[in-house]
Structures are given as structure tokens and as C-alpha cells.
Motif scaffolding. Structure first.
Motif, PDB file in Angstrom:
ATOM      1  N   THR A  85       7.311  -0.535  15.172  1.00 25.89           N
ATOM      2  CA  THR A  85       7.159  -0.072  16.556  1.00 25.89           C
ATOM      3  C   THR A  85       6.745   1.390  16.639  1.00 25.89           C
ATOM      4  O   THR A  85       6.343   1.852  17.697  1.00 25.89           O
ATOM      5  CB  THR A  85       8.469  -0.271  17.338  1.00 25.89           C
ATOM      6  OG1 THR A  85       9.528   0.415  16.654  1.00 25.89           O
ATOM      7  CG2 THR A  85       8.804  -1.749  17.450  1.00 25.89           C
ATOM      8  N   VAL A 131       4.835  -4.340  10.070  1.00 29.35           N
ATOM      9  CA  VAL A 131       5.208  -4.481  11.484  1.00 29.35           C
ATOM     10  C   VAL A 131       6.144  -3.326  11.789  1.00 29.35           C
ATOM     11  O   VAL A 131       7.170  -3.149  11.137  1.00 29.35           O
ATOM     12  CB  VAL A 131       5.907  -5.828  11.748  1.00 29.35           C
ATOM     13  CG1 VAL A 131       6.358  -5.913  13.199  1.00 29.35           C
ATOM     14  CG2 VAL A 131       4.980  -6.980  11.399  1.00 29.35           C
ATOM     15  N   TRP A 145       2.116 -13.030   3.964  1.00 36.44           N
ATOM     16  CA  TRP A 145       3.170 -12.437   4.788  1.00 36.44           C
ATOM     17  C   TRP A 145       4.329 -12.091   3.869  1.00 36.44           C
ATOM     18  O   TRP A 145       4.734 -12.903   3.018  1.00 36.44           O
ATOM     19  CB  TRP A 145       3.630 -13.418   5.856  1.00 36.44           C
ATOM     20  CG  TRP A 145       4.857 -12.954   6.582  1.00 36.44           C
ATOM     21  CD1 TRP A 145       6.122 -13.440   6.448  1.00 36.44           C
ATOM     22  CD2 TRP A 145       4.934 -11.897   7.536  1.00 36.44           C
ATOM     23  NE1 TRP A 145       6.978 -12.746   7.254  1.00 36.44           N
ATOM     24  CE2 TRP A 145       6.283 -11.793   7.938  1.00 36.44           C
ATOM     25  CE3 TRP A 145       3.998 -11.012   8.077  1.00 36.44           C
ATOM     26  CZ2 TRP A 145       6.706 -10.852   8.869  1.00 36.44           C
ATOM     27  CZ3 TRP A 145       4.425 -10.075   9.000  1.00 36.44           C
ATOM     28  CH2 TRP A 145       5.757 -10.009   9.395  1.00 36.44           C
ATOM     29  N   ASN A 183      10.507  -4.775   9.054  1.00 35.18           N
ATOM     30  CA  ASN A 183      10.212  -5.882   9.962  1.00 35.18           C
ATOM     31  C   ASN A 183       9.178  -6.871   9.423  1.00 35.18           C
ATOM     32  O   ASN A 183       8.692  -7.713  10.157  1.00 35.18           O
ATOM     33  CB  ASN A 183       9.711  -5.318  11.300  1.00 35.18           C
ATOM     34  CG  ASN A 183      10.722  -4.389  11.923  1.00 35.18           C
ATOM     35  OD1 ASN A 183      11.851  -4.773  12.164  1.00 35.18           O
ATOM     36  ND2 ASN A 183      10.331  -3.145  12.145  1.00 35.18           N
ATOM     37  N   ASN A 215       3.890  -9.568  25.100  1.00 41.21           N
ATOM     38  CA  ASN A 215       4.388  -8.759  23.989  1.00 41.21           C
ATOM     39  C   ASN A 215       3.288  -8.537  22.968  1.00 41.21           C
ATOM     40  O   ASN A 215       2.370  -9.337  22.845  1.00 41.21           O
ATOM     41  CB  ASN A 215       5.581  -9.442  23.320  1.00 41.21           C
ATOM     42  CG  ASN A 215       6.738  -9.606  24.278  1.00 41.21           C
ATOM     43  OD1 ASN A 215       6.993  -8.735  25.090  1.00 41.21           O
ATOM     44  ND2 ASN A 215       7.424 -10.723  24.188  1.00 41.21           N
ATOM     45  N   THR A 216       3.408  -7.446  22.246  1.00 41.20           N
ATOM     46  CA  THR A 216       2.435  -7.147  21.203  1.00 41.20           C
ATOM     47  C   THR A 216       3.160  -6.982  19.869  1.00 41.20           C
ATOM     48  O   THR A 216       4.359  -6.718  19.834  1.00 41.20           O
ATOM     49  CB  THR A 216       1.654  -5.854  21.504  1.00 41.20           C
ATOM     50  OG1 THR A 216       2.573  -4.770  21.619  1.00 41.20           O
ATOM     51  CG2 THR A 216       0.842  -5.991  22.782  1.00 41.20           C
ATOM     52  N   LEU A 217       2.422  -7.141  18.817  1.00 37.33           N
ATOM     53  CA  LEU A 217       2.943  -6.945  17.471  1.00 37.33           C
ATOM     54  C   LEU A 217       2.206  -5.750  16.893  1.00 37.33           C
ATOM     55  O   LEU A 217       1.000  -5.818  16.626  1.00 37.33           O
ATOM     56  CB  LEU A 217       2.682  -8.206  16.641  1.00 37.33           C
ATOM     57  CG  LEU A 217       3.355  -8.321  15.288  1.00 37.33           C
ATOM     58  CD1 LEU A 217       4.876  -8.275  15.433  1.00 37.33           C
ATOM     59  CD2 LEU A 217       2.938  -9.623  14.629  1.00 37.33           C
ATOM     60  N   ASN A 218       2.901  -4.647  16.741  1.00 33.05           N
ATOM     61  CA  ASN A 218       2.276  -3.416  16.265  1.00 33.05           C
ATOM     62  C   ASN A 218       2.431  -3.286  14.760  1.00 33.05           C
ATOM     63  O   ASN A 218       3.491  -3.582  14.208  1.00 33.05           O
ATOM     64  CB  ASN A 218       2.910  -2.202  16.946  1.00 33.05           C
ATOM     65  CG  ASN A 218       2.658  -2.218  18.430  1.00 33.05           C
ATOM     66  OD1 ASN A 218       1.544  -2.436  18.877  1.00 33.05           O
ATOM     67  ND2 ASN A 218       3.701  -2.006  19.219  1.00 33.05           N
TER      68      ASN A 218
END
Length: 135
Positions: free
Chosen positions: A87, A85, A46, A68, A4-7
Motif C-alpha cells: 500500500t 503488493v 505468485w 502481502n 478496490n485496487t491492488l498496488n
């Protein structure tokens, strides 16, 4: 390892009120990788999804969403730039991504955190080996 990736989308300018509140709440962490310092960023934080600061959103641009979560990178003058974050992989066409894109890409090249941040005993051993360089 995950496939999985975090875009992230951005960059987005962060409101001063949000930057100030993150500082006051001591939520910033020092950036340990020199390339961030080379482009003027010294800390990061964050921000939780949909988090509000003084009843307002994180970004100056109202169309940008923090649904997100987001990473905020801080300069010495306590101003911030954020990547949300997302998609959709939206890139702000008016933003200058060059200043942060290189450090972020280099982070992606690091396979494991322990390769980026060395254990204390290794840092001390290196310091002992090179201490004569400073004389």
C-alpha cells in the motif's frame, strides 16, 4: 467489478535461490501476452506473503518486504524481477521500471480476462482463417 485496487511496489531483484526453488516446484506459469515476450519475460509466479526460500526472503534488497505477496516475472535465463503488493506504492529509485511498466499498464487496460486470452475454439477458428498466410 470492484472499486478496490491492488498496488505494487518495486521492481525488486529476486534472489537466485528463490528463482531456482520456484522453478523446481513448478510454480511458474507462461505469460500469454506478447508484450511481455517483447521485453524479455516469459513466465510469472505468485509468491505468498512472507514466504521464505531456503530460510531467506525473496528479494536481494533486504529493506524490501514481502508482507502481502509478490508477482515475480521471469526471463529466459531464469532470473526474476518482482513487484510486491504494497500500500505504500514505493518505487525503487535504482530500479529500471520501464521494461515492465508498459506491459503491466497494458494489462490494466484489459477490461476482462476473456478479452486478453481467447477461448480455444476462437483461436482455432482464427487459425483456420489465416492458415493460407503461412504458405
Amino acid at each position: 467489478k470492484s472499486d478496490n485496487t491492488l498496488n505494487f511496489s518495486g521492481p525488486f531483484v529476486v534472489k537466485k535461490s528463490a528463482c531456482d526453488e520456484l522453478f523446481k516446484l513448478l510454480r511458474l506459469h507462461p505469460l500469454q501476452i506478447d508484450i511481455f515476450h517483447e521485453v524479455g519475460f516469459v513466465r510469472y509466479a505468485w509468491v505468498r506473503p512472507k514466504e521464505l526460500f531456503q530460510f531467506e526472503g525473496l528479494f536481494v534488497c533486504e529493506k524490501a518486504q514481502n508482507s502481502n505477496g509478490a508477482m515475480v516475472f521471469f526471463r529466459e535465463d531464469k532470473t526474476g524481477v518482482a513487484y510486491a503488493v504494497d500500500t505504500s506504492e514505493y518505487v525503487d529509485p535504482t530500479g529500471y521500471v520501464g521494461i515492465l511498466s508498459e506491459p503491466v499498464l497494458r494489462l490494466a487496460e484489459a477490461k476482462y480476462t476473456h478479452e486478453v486470452i481467447q477461448p480455444l475454439y476462437e483461436a482455432k477458428a482464427w487459425g483456420a482463417r489465416v492458415k493460407h498466410w503461412t504458405k
